[in-house]
Design a protein around this motif. Structure first.
Motif, PDB file in Angstrom:
ATOM      1  N   ALA A 248       0.828  -1.206   0.000  1.00  0.00           N
ATOM      2  CA  ALA A 248       0.000   0.000   0.000  1.00  0.00           C
ATOM      3  C   ALA A 248       0.863   1.257   0.000  1.00  0.00           C
ATOM      4  O   ALA A 248       0.508   2.267  -0.627  1.00  0.00           O
ATOM      5  N   LEU A 249       1.995   1.217   0.698  1.00  0.00           N
ATOM      6  CA  LEU A 249       2.913   2.349   0.677  1.00  0.00           C
ATOM      7  C   LEU A 249       3.347   2.659  -0.750  1.00  0.00           C
ATOM      8  O   LEU A 249       3.355   3.822  -1.171  1.00  0.00           O
ATOM      9  N   GLY A 250       3.728   1.618  -1.500  1.00  0.00           N
ATOM     10  CA  GLY A 250       4.135   1.829  -2.882  1.00  0.00           C
ATOM     11  C   GLY A 250       3.036   2.455  -3.719  1.00  0.00           C
ATOM     12  O   GLY A 250       3.286   3.373  -4.516  1.00  0.00           O
ATOM     13  N   LEU A 251       1.805   1.987  -3.535  1.00  0.00           N
ATOM     14  CA  LEU A 251       0.679   2.558  -4.278  1.00  0.00           C
ATOM     15  C   LEU A 251       0.429   4.000  -3.873  1.00  0.00           C
ATOM     16  O   LEU A 251       0.080   4.844  -4.714  1.00  0.00           O
ATOM     17  N   ASP A 252       0.612   4.305  -2.586  1.00  0.00           N
ATOM     18  CA  ASP A 252       0.390   5.674  -2.111  1.00  0.00           C
ATOM     19  C   ASP A 252       1.443   6.633  -2.658  1.00  0.00           C
ATOM     20  O   ASP A 252       1.137   7.784  -2.990  1.00  0.00           O
ATOM     21  N   ILE A 253       2.695   6.173  -2.743  1.00  0.00           N
ATOM     22  CA  ILE A 253       3.732   7.021  -3.345  1.00  0.00           C
ATOM     23  C   ILE A 253       3.385   7.290  -4.803  1.00  0.00           C
ATOM     24  O   ILE A 253       3.472   8.431  -5.284  1.00  0.00           O
ATOM     25  N   MET A 254       2.976   6.242  -5.524  1.00  0.00           N
ATOM     26  CA  MET A 254       2.634   6.429  -6.933  1.00  0.00           C
ATOM     27  C   MET A 254       1.432   7.357  -7.085  1.00  0.00           C
ATOM     28  O   MET A 254       1.389   8.189  -8.007  1.00  0.00           O
ATOM     29  N   SER A 255       0.461   7.256  -6.197  1.00  0.00           N
ATOM     30  CA  SER A 255      -0.690   8.147  -6.252  1.00  0.00           C
ATOM     31  C   SER A 255      -0.276   9.597  -6.067  1.00  0.00           C
ATOM     32  O   SER A 255      -0.771  10.498  -6.763  1.00  0.00           O
ATOM     33  N   ALA A 256       0.646   9.840  -5.134  1.00  0.00           N
ATOM     34  CA  ALA A 256       1.128  11.208  -4.913  1.00  0.00           C
ATOM     35  C   ALA A 256       1.852  11.737  -6.143  1.00  0.00           C
ATOM     36  O   ALA A 256       1.704  12.910  -6.514  1.00  0.00           O
ATOM     37  N   LEU A 257       2.641  10.876  -6.797  1.00  0.00           N
ATOM     38  CA  LEU A 257       3.363  11.282  -7.999  1.00  0.00           C
ATOM     39  C   LEU A 257       2.394  11.591  -9.133  1.00  0.00           C
ATOM     40  O   LEU A 257       2.476  12.640  -9.779  1.00  0.00           O
ATOM     41  N   ASN A 258       1.476  10.674  -9.397  1.00  0.00           N
ATOM     42  CA  ASN A 258       0.611  10.800 -10.570  1.00  0.00           C
ATOM     43  C   ASN A 258      -0.510  11.809 -10.385  1.00  0.00           C
ATOM     44  O   ASN A 258      -0.909  12.473 -11.340  1.00  0.00           O
ATOM     45  N   ASN A 259      -1.040  11.917  -9.166  1.00  0.00           N
ATOM     46  CA  ASN A 259      -2.179  12.807  -8.942  1.00  0.00           C
ATOM     47  C   ASN A 259      -1.787  14.169  -8.394  1.00  0.00           C
ATOM     48  O   ASN A 259      -2.522  15.138  -8.565  1.00  0.00           O
ATOM     49  N   GLY A 260      -0.629  14.250  -7.732  1.00  0.00           N
ATOM     50  CA  GLY A 260      -0.233  15.515  -7.128  1.00  0.00           C
ATOM     51  C   GLY A 260       1.037  16.119  -7.665  1.00  0.00           C
ATOM     52  O   GLY A 260       1.421  17.210  -7.258  1.00  0.00           O
ATOM     53  N   ASN A 261       1.714  15.404  -8.601  1.00  0.00           N
ATOM     54  CA  ASN A 261       3.026  15.872  -9.061  1.00  0.00           C
ATOM     55  C   ASN A 261       3.953  16.139  -7.877  1.00  0.00           C
ATOM     56  O   ASN A 261       4.736  17.097  -7.882  1.00  0.00           O
ATOM     57  N   VAL A 262       3.862  15.305  -6.851  1.00  0.00           N
ATOM     58  CA  VAL A 262       4.653  15.516  -5.646  1.00  0.00           C
ATOM     59  C   VAL A 262       6.139  15.400  -5.972  1.00  0.00           C
ATOM     60  O   VAL A 262       6.569  14.487  -6.687  1.00  0.00           O
ATOM     61  N   ALA A 263       6.920  16.336  -5.447  1.00  0.00           N
ATOM     62  CA  ALA A 263       8.356  16.378  -5.739  1.00  0.00           C
ATOM     63  C   ALA A 263       9.216  15.898  -4.579  1.00  0.00           C
ATOM     64  O   ALA A 263      10.428  15.772  -4.732  1.00  0.00           O
ATOM     65  N   GLY A 264       8.614  15.644  -3.418  1.00  0.00           N
ATOM     66  CA  GLY A 264       9.375  15.156  -2.267  1.00  0.00           C
ATOM     67  C   GLY A 264       8.510  14.240  -1.425  1.00  0.00           C
ATOM     68  O   GLY A 264       7.337  14.551  -1.158  1.00  0.00           O
ATOM     69  N   TRP A 265       9.072  13.085  -1.015  1.00  0.00           N
ATOM     70  CA  TRP A 265       8.350  12.127  -0.160  1.00  0.00           C
ATOM     71  C   TRP A 265       9.324  11.697   0.928  1.00  0.00           C
ATOM     72  O   TRP A 265      10.287  10.985   0.666  1.00  0.00           O
ATOM     73  N   VAL A 266       9.084  12.130   2.147  1.00  0.00           N
ATOM     74  CA  VAL A 266      10.058  11.999   3.230  1.00  0.00           C
ATOM     75  C   VAL A 266       9.509  11.089   4.323  1.00  0.00           C
ATOM     76  O   VAL A 266       8.351  11.249   4.745  1.00  0.00           O
ATOM     77  N   TRP A 267      10.351  10.174   4.798  1.00  0.00           N
ATOM     78  CA  TRP A 267       9.931   9.289   5.884  1.00  0.00           C
ATOM     79  C   TRP A 267      10.120   9.947   7.236  1.00  0.00           C
ATOM     80  O   TRP A 267      11.004  10.788   7.436  1.00  0.00           O
ATOM     81  N   TRP A 268       9.272   9.543   8.185  1.00  0.00           N
ATOM     82  CA  TRP A 268       9.379  10.049   9.553  1.00  0.00           C
ATOM     83  C   TRP A 268      10.674   9.573  10.194  1.00  0.00           C
ATOM     84  O   TRP A 268      11.357  10.327  10.888  1.00  0.00           O
TER      85      TRP A 268
END
Length: 402
Positions: A248-268
């Motif tokens: 699910a984490l992998g799908l969520d990262i891809m969703s952020a990329l494809n739907n939000g054009n997210v440029a940074g994804w940082v772990w806690w």
């Protein structure tokens, strides 16, 4: 190995008469040095960023009925929320500058800072509460001074919940709408950062997440011409198919990329103390040096989508398979990430204008951990195992950064 390019720390306030602090710079500094040495060894421009959980206790005041009680100190110091005293904006700015100087003294220029973590929540740990209109007020009163002294350091925020900032019934009322409506505040923030949780703990997953990223992009990132970052990831169990788990984490990262054009994804958290949990906990990617499934899923993205890469159009005719594709002109690389959500293997053919003839296959699934699965020739059939994340990499080197 993981390929990270951003590392986030807390900027700790000093201990006060109410309580101590979990850490301070003298505890963080060896970790920062170790990360910097490793990044330099591999030619990676590692971006160090920090976030404030609470200003120093002396800068905080009590709050009653949503009104700041100027002159009345907050009785719990850095804990239990309450507010930054607006008459101390100059001192707050100076304290942020002192944090930047801690890194500079070690030969590191911080890439970006955030003046407040999750400003809507009052927590038992370091926290500070902001009424919605107080956040842009702080950007004007304090961050204007920081930007004047450190024009090269970016500002990110508000680090509130994505669901608060983007849900249909929420987006007109929270921090990013306040920033959007205030030109001076808008000019004092560079990156719109959110935390992709529904309640501060549990991730918002599935199709709901895609809609939230689209909404946030439409209402805030695009109108303000700002990049979007997700700056605190946790809440995923380390099982492959958990609720939610590593897949699910992998799908969520891809969703952020494809739907939000997210440029940074940082772990806690990168790792946790061995023995503190029986395995890799929900807040980290590793237990000690033992890598978990979330580590390998993150690697499918982190190691191969490098800074400077541009997302290019990519679509899938298979409803079970999602795709995200990137080109890095400077490094001469092409990266395609494929997610098979089906419970059975799926056969796909990857093609398109300007694609390299051959890719290297890297794959994580229930039984594989970022394995090198050989080569793929564009235009031929490629089998994707059930519920798997596959990265196709061509050209340059995986850690290329320019």
């Amino acid at each position: 190995d993981l390929g990270i390019t951003i590392w986030r720390n807390e900027y700790y306030p000093p201990p006060d008469r109410f309580s101590g602090q979990d850490a301070a710079w003298n505890k963080q500094r060896p970790v920062v040095h170790g990360l910097k040495r490793k990044a330099d060894q591999y030619g990676v421009d590692l971006k160090f960023i920090f976030t404030v959980w609470s200003p120093p206790a002396a800068m905080k005041v009590a709050v009653q009925d949503n009104v700041r009680q100027i002159g009345t100190p907050h009785p719990f110091g850095t804990k239990q929320g309450r507010a930054l005293d607006p008459t101390h904006y100059a001192q707050f700015a100076d304290w942020l500058g002192a944090g930047i100087e801690l890194y500079r003294a070690e030969g590191i220029e911080p890439y970006a800072i955030s003046p407040q973590n999750e400003p809507f929540f009052v927590q038992s740990f370091n926290s500070c509460w902001y009424k919605q209109e107080w956040y842009p007020e702080m950007l004007i009163g304090a961050i204007s001074r920081v930007r004047a002294s450190y024009p090269g350091v970016k500002i990110f925020g508000s680090e509130g919940m994505l669901e608060m900032e983007a849900a249909d019934n929420n987006w007109p009322w929270f921090y990013h709408k306040q920033i959007l409506d205030n030109a001076q505040a808008r000019n004092n923030i560079d990156i719109l950062a959110v935390h992709g949780y529904s309640d501060g703990v549990a991730p918002t997953s599935g199709s709901t997440l895609g809609h939230l990223w689209q909404s946030h992009k439409q209402h805030f990132a695009d109108p303000m011409n700002k990049k979007q970052w997700m700056t605190e990831t946790s809440g995923y169990v380390d099982a492959w198919t958990g609720s939610p788990g590593a897949f699910a984490l992998g799908l969520d990262i891809m969703s952020a990329l494809n739907n939000g054009n997210v440029a940074g994804w940082v772990w806690w958290q990168g790792s946790e103390n061995p023995g503190s949990t029986s395995g890799v906990g929900e807040f980290a990617l590793m237990n000690g040096l033992n890598k978990g499934k979330k580590y390998y899923v993150s690697k499918q993205f982190y190691r191969y989508i490098r800074p400077g890469a541009v997302r290019v159009g990519a679509t899938s005719s298979n409803t079970n398979v999602f795709v995200s594709a990137f080109e890095h002109a400077g490094a001469g690389t092409h990266t395609v990430v494929l997610a098979n959500t089906s419970a059975s293997a799926q056969s796909v053919t990857v093609g398109g204008a300007g694609l390299p003839a051959t890719f290297t296959i890297y794959r994580t699934s229930a039984s594989e951990n970022a394995v090198n699965a050989g080569d793929y020739t564009a235009g031929t059939a490629l089998s994707l195992p059930a519920r798997s994340i596959t990265t196709l990499q061509a050209g340059g080197t995986p850690l290329a950064t320019n």
